[in-house]
Design an enzyme around this catalytic site. Structure first.
Site, PDB file in Angstrom:
ATOM      1  N   SER A  18       0.828  -1.201   0.000  1.00 15.51           N
ATOM      2  CA  SER A  18       0.000   0.000   0.000  1.00 15.51           C
ATOM      3  C   SER A  18       0.861   1.249   0.000  1.00 15.51           C
ATOM      4  CB  SER A  18      -0.910   0.013   1.224  1.00 15.51           C
ATOM      5  OG  SER A  18      -1.606   1.236   1.297  1.00 15.51           O
ATOM      6  N   MET A  23      -8.710   8.465  -0.291  1.00 14.98           N
ATOM      7  CA  MET A  23      -9.620   8.808   0.809  1.00 14.98           C
ATOM      8  C   MET A  23     -10.130  10.234   0.637  1.00 14.98           C
ATOM      9  SD  MET A  23      -7.457   7.290   4.018  1.00 14.98           S
ATOM     10  CE  MET A  23      -6.725   5.651   3.982  1.00 14.98           C
ATOM     11  N   HIS A  60      -8.076   1.835  -4.601  1.00 14.63           N
ATOM     12  CA  HIS A  60      -9.121   1.541  -3.614  1.00 14.63           C
ATOM     13  C   HIS A  60      -9.823   2.852  -3.272  1.00 14.63           C
ATOM     14  CE1 HIS A  60      -9.959   0.043   0.795  1.00 14.63           C
ATOM     15  NE2 HIS A  60     -11.065   0.249   0.113  1.00 14.63           N
ATOM     16  N   MET A  82     -11.941   4.858  -1.240  1.00 18.45           N
ATOM     17  CA  MET A  82     -12.568   4.968   0.082  1.00 18.45           C
ATOM     18  C   MET A  82     -13.277   6.324   0.109  1.00 18.45           C
ATOM     19  SD  MET A  82      -9.179   3.481   1.921  1.00 18.45           S
ATOM     20  CE  MET A  82      -9.743   3.032   3.542  1.00 18.45           C
ATOM     21  N   MET A  88     -11.818  -5.879   4.281  1.00 15.87           N
ATOM     22  CA  MET A  88     -11.070  -5.030   5.200  1.00 15.87           C
ATOM     23  C   MET A  88     -10.939  -5.758   6.533  1.00 15.87           C
ATOM     24  SD  MET A  88     -10.198  -2.283   3.592  1.00 15.87           S
ATOM     25  CE  MET A  88      -9.556  -1.419   5.032  1.00 15.87           C
ATOM     26  N   ASP A 138      -6.964  -6.485   3.368  1.00 13.93           N
ATOM     27  CA  ASP A 138      -6.276  -5.218   3.625  1.00 13.93           C
ATOM     28  C   ASP A 138      -6.416  -4.840   5.087  1.00 13.93           C
ATOM     29  OD1 ASP A 138      -5.227  -2.668   3.637  1.00 13.93           O
ATOM     30  OD2 ASP A 138      -6.650  -1.830   2.202  1.00 13.93           O
TER      31      ASP A 138
END
Length: 210
Positions: free
Chosen positions: A9, A38, A67, A69, A138, A176
């Site tokens: 990541s 994010m 990803h 989010m 998650m 993750d």
């Protein structure tokens, strides 16, 4: 287990030298780069957007595992696909139009992933499993790195693998959160295909040897 891949990541990388951090991923068994986007709404933190992804795209040929989010992920699919994402994963919890969002991602020629938080049961994914490419479990509450893996979430991986085997689905299972040298074996034994690791990878506390 032997076919599992590591997707470090970028959230835990040193942002003053992303080129060398990406080289570190390439030289230490990384097969993809996990990029957490994010928005400060779905999760408390704000990270980076399309300009960063576009700028580092030229540095590597590894797949970008983006990803989202974010709230309203469907409104971001086009821009991240054009910026260089190869896989785009959104959260089930933030959109009532998950199936349509998967179709949007596929329309751009990208792999589509659906993520679930620790408090979300896998039963909500029953209609999506046949068409998703990746299911991201998650194993910590999303929003920041360095948390401890929640052991009960590993049971979701086992259940997803069982469903896939029994129904002939093709989705990959990604995990993750909190994966380090102590927890790696448990997530691999459960059936994880894609292991995301941030702080443990960049600190050297993840020994990847299959």
């Amino acid at each position: 287990m032997k076919n599992s891949i590591l997707a470090p990541s970028l959230l835990s990388a040193d942002f003053t030298c992303l080129a060398s951090e990406i080289e570190k991923i390439e030289n230490n068994c990384g097969s993809a780069i996990h990029i957490d986007v994010m928005d400060g709404k779905f999760v408390p933190e704000i990270t980076y957007g399309e300009p960063v992804i576009r700028s580092i795209r030229k540095l590597t040929k590894l797949p970008f595992d983006v990803h989202l989010m974010t709230q309203e992920p469907e409104s971001h699919v086009a821009s991240f696909a054009k910026a260089g994402a190869d896989w785009i994963t959104f959260h089930y919890e933030v959109t009532p139009h998950s199936h349509r969002t998967i179709q949007m991602i596929h329309d751009y020629g990208k792999k589509a992933g659906v993520a679930i938080c620790p408090g979300t049961p896998i039963s909500v994914l029953s209609e999506l499993l046949p068409c998703a490419d990746i299911i991201l479990v998650m194993t910590v509450n999303p929003g920041w790195g360095g948390q401890k893996l929640i052991p009960s979430c590993v049971e979701k991986v086992k259940a997803l693998k069982k469903f896939r085997d029994e129904n002939g689905c093709n989705f990959k299972i990604s995990v993750d959160g909190g994966v380090n040298s102590e927890t790696l074996k448990s997530v691999l034994d459960a059936g994880t295909d894609i292991v995301v690791s941030g702080s443990s990878f960049f600190s050297g506390n993840l020994k990847w040897s299959l």
